[in-house]
Enzyme design. Structure first.
Site, short mmCIF file in Angstrom:
data_model
loop_
_atom_site.label_atom_id
_atom_site.label_comp_id
_atom_site.label_asym_id
_atom_site.label_seq_id
_atom_site.Cartn_x
_atom_site.Cartn_y
_atom_site.Cartn_z
N ARG A 108 1.41 6.97 34.23
CA ARG A 108 2.79 6.98 33.74
C ARG A 108 3.82 7.70 34.83
NH1 ARG A 108 5.27 9.28 28.28
NH2 ARG A 108 4.41 6.96 27.53
N HIS A 135 7.05 -0.51 29.59
CA HIS A 135 6.24 -0.05 28.86
C HIS A 135 5.35 -0.97 28.05
CE1 HIS A 135 4.31 3.24 27.09
NE2 HIS A 135 5.33 3.77 26.32
N GLN A 138 2.87 -0.02 25.22
CA GLN A 138 3.58 0.01 23.72
C GLN A 138 4.21 -1.15 23.03
OE1 GLN A 138 5.02 3.17 22.35
NE2 GLN A 138 5.32 1.92 21.00
N ASP A 230 15.30 2.85 20.58
CA ASP A 230 14.80 3.78 21.46
C ASP A 230 15.82 4.76 21.74
OD1 ASP A 230 13.12 5.20 23.12
OD2 ASP A 230 13.36 3.35 24.87
N CYS A 270 9.41 3.29 19.33
CA CYS A 270 8.27 3.47 20.21
C CYS A 270 7.85 5.10 19.88
CB CYS A 270 8.43 3.48 21.68
SG CYS A 270 9.91 4.03 22.35
N ARG A 298 -1.13 2.02 18.92
CA ARG A 298 -1.28 2.17 20.27
C ARG A 298 -2.91 2.52 20.75
NH1 ARG A 298 2.82 4.53 23.30
NH2 ARG A 298 1.35 3.99 25.27
N1 NVA Z 1 12.61 4.85 26.85
C1 NVA Z 1 11.93 6.07 26.85
C2 NVA Z 1 10.56 5.56 26.12
C3 NVA Z 1 9.53 6.66 25.75
C4 NVA Z 1 8.29 5.95 25.32
C5 NVA Z 1 11.55 6.76 27.99
O1 NVA Z 1 11.38 6.24 29.03
O2 NVA Z 1 11.57 8.18 27.99
N1 CP Z 2 5.86 6.10 22.76
C1 CP Z 2 5.15 6.85 23.77
O1 CP Z 2 4.72 6.41 24.83
O2 CP Z 2 4.94 8.17 23.54
P1 CP Z 2 4.90 9.27 24.51
O3 CP Z 2 5.99 9.55 25.33
O4 CP Z 2 4.61 10.39 23.55
O5 CP Z 2 3.38 8.92 25.39
#
Ligand code: NVA
Ligand code: CP
Length: 310
Positions: A108, A135, A138, A230, A270, A298
């Site tokens: 990530r 993502h 997800q 989101d 998500c 997930r």
């Molecule tokens: N768009 C959000 C998704 C989190 C799972 C982010 O990137 O923070």
């Molecule tokens: N939806 C998701 O990826 O959650 P986290 O940021 O908690 O991993």
């Protein structure tokens, strides 16, 4: 022809065929059922998954770590700040070194190119656990959840209301690959990337569905089977939160907006959710909301991905 994903990386949904997506869903359902019955499935006995994080996480970290454990393997957590990666060592050198110790990497991070480089220079599968652009894990879990609730994907309509971000991009690719209509409503200046929209429209021609990018949230939600949102400010955009809140208020998913969806619509997010911003409790906690099943999935879907590629 039998679908073989062994050794492949998962960088974005666009790279997957419909056969591969279906294979992931079939195995997810099997693993979910076996777990419920207490049947062990140590298909990755002794395998090591490295998990690199340069952004926070609850779901991704816990579901990957529990997932590899339940498959008989071990997960190793790395905070990217504690690694040499991109400080005193190139992504390509790190990729080559980690490939000598591990059987797979989940990462990530911010820059999507880093995930591509890890996969290019390493010799083990790399799984994208979120970048600024995509993502994929997800959205595979999301589509699997829709399939559980609606028994089909093709012919349904998903409305995504909000920022044209990583979630919007992976949903565009995912829906268009499986033949689900997708309508996105975002304020101007926050639309999804033109490149992703164009490739999704190409997918849609093949699967016979519709990809719409709109301004009006009501038009997007009209007759939707799935309403998705989101956060307005993603990880790394915290400083823009106030400015974005003003621009996005019209895009809040609230009882007024979801009136325009089908009566049996499902609400998805998500997570983490910024309740009171992109969604209000009356929707997030309503009978239509499936957000916690979505989060649970997930685990099952990522186990399937790991089992297939590692
Ligand atoms: N768009 C959000 C998704 C989190 C799972 C982010 O990137 O923070
Ligand atoms: N939806 C998701 O990826 O959650 P986290 O940021 O908690 O991993």
């Amino acid at each position: 022809m039998a679908v073989d994903m062994k050794g492949k990386s998962l960088i974005e949904i666009q790279q997957l065929t419909l056969e591969e997506i279906n294979k992931i869903f079939d195995l997810s359902a099997k693993l979910k059922d076996e777990r419920r019955k207490g049947i062990k499935h140590h298909v990755l006995e002794g395998k090591k998954l490295g998990m690199i994080f340069s952004k926070p996480s609850t779901r991704t970290r816990v579901s990957f770590e529990v997932g590899i454990y339940e498959l008989g393997g071990t997960g190793l957590f790395f905070n990217q700040n504690d690694m040499q990666l991109k400080k005193s060592e190139s992504v390509s050198d790190t990729a080559k070194v980690l490939s000598r110790y591990l059987d797979g990497i989940m990462i990530r991070t911010f820059d999507h190119q880093d995930v591509i480089d890890l996969a290019t220079y390493g010799t083990i599968p790399v799984i994208n656990g979120l970048t600024d652009l995509h993502h994929p894990c997800q959205v595979l879990a999301d589509l699997f959840t829709v399939l559980e609730y609606k028994k089909t994907l093709k012919g349904l309509k998903l409305a995504y209301i909000g920022d044209g971000n990583n979630m919007a991009h992976s949903l565009l690719q995912g829906c268009s690959k499986v033949g689900m209509d997708i309508s996105i409503a975002s304020p101007s200046g926050y639309k999804p990337l033109e490149k992703v929209v164009a490739e999704s429209k190409e997918n849609a021609k093949l699967t016979g569905c519709k990809v719409e990018i709109l301004d009006d949230p009501i038009a997007a939600v009209k007759d939707a089977d799935v309403v998705y949102t989101d956060v307005w400010a993603s990880m790394g955009q915290e400083k823009e939160a106030e400015e974005r809140r003003k621009k996005f208020m019209k895009y809040q998913v609230n009882p007024e907006l979801v009136k325009h969806a089908k009566d049996d619509y499902i609400f998805m997010h998500c997570l983490p959710a910024h309740r009171g911003d992109e969604v209000v409790n009356e929707v997030a906690d309503s009978a239509n909301s499936v957000i916690f099943d979505e989060a649970e999935n997930r685990l099952h879907v990522q186990k399937a991905i790991m089992a297939l590629v590692m």
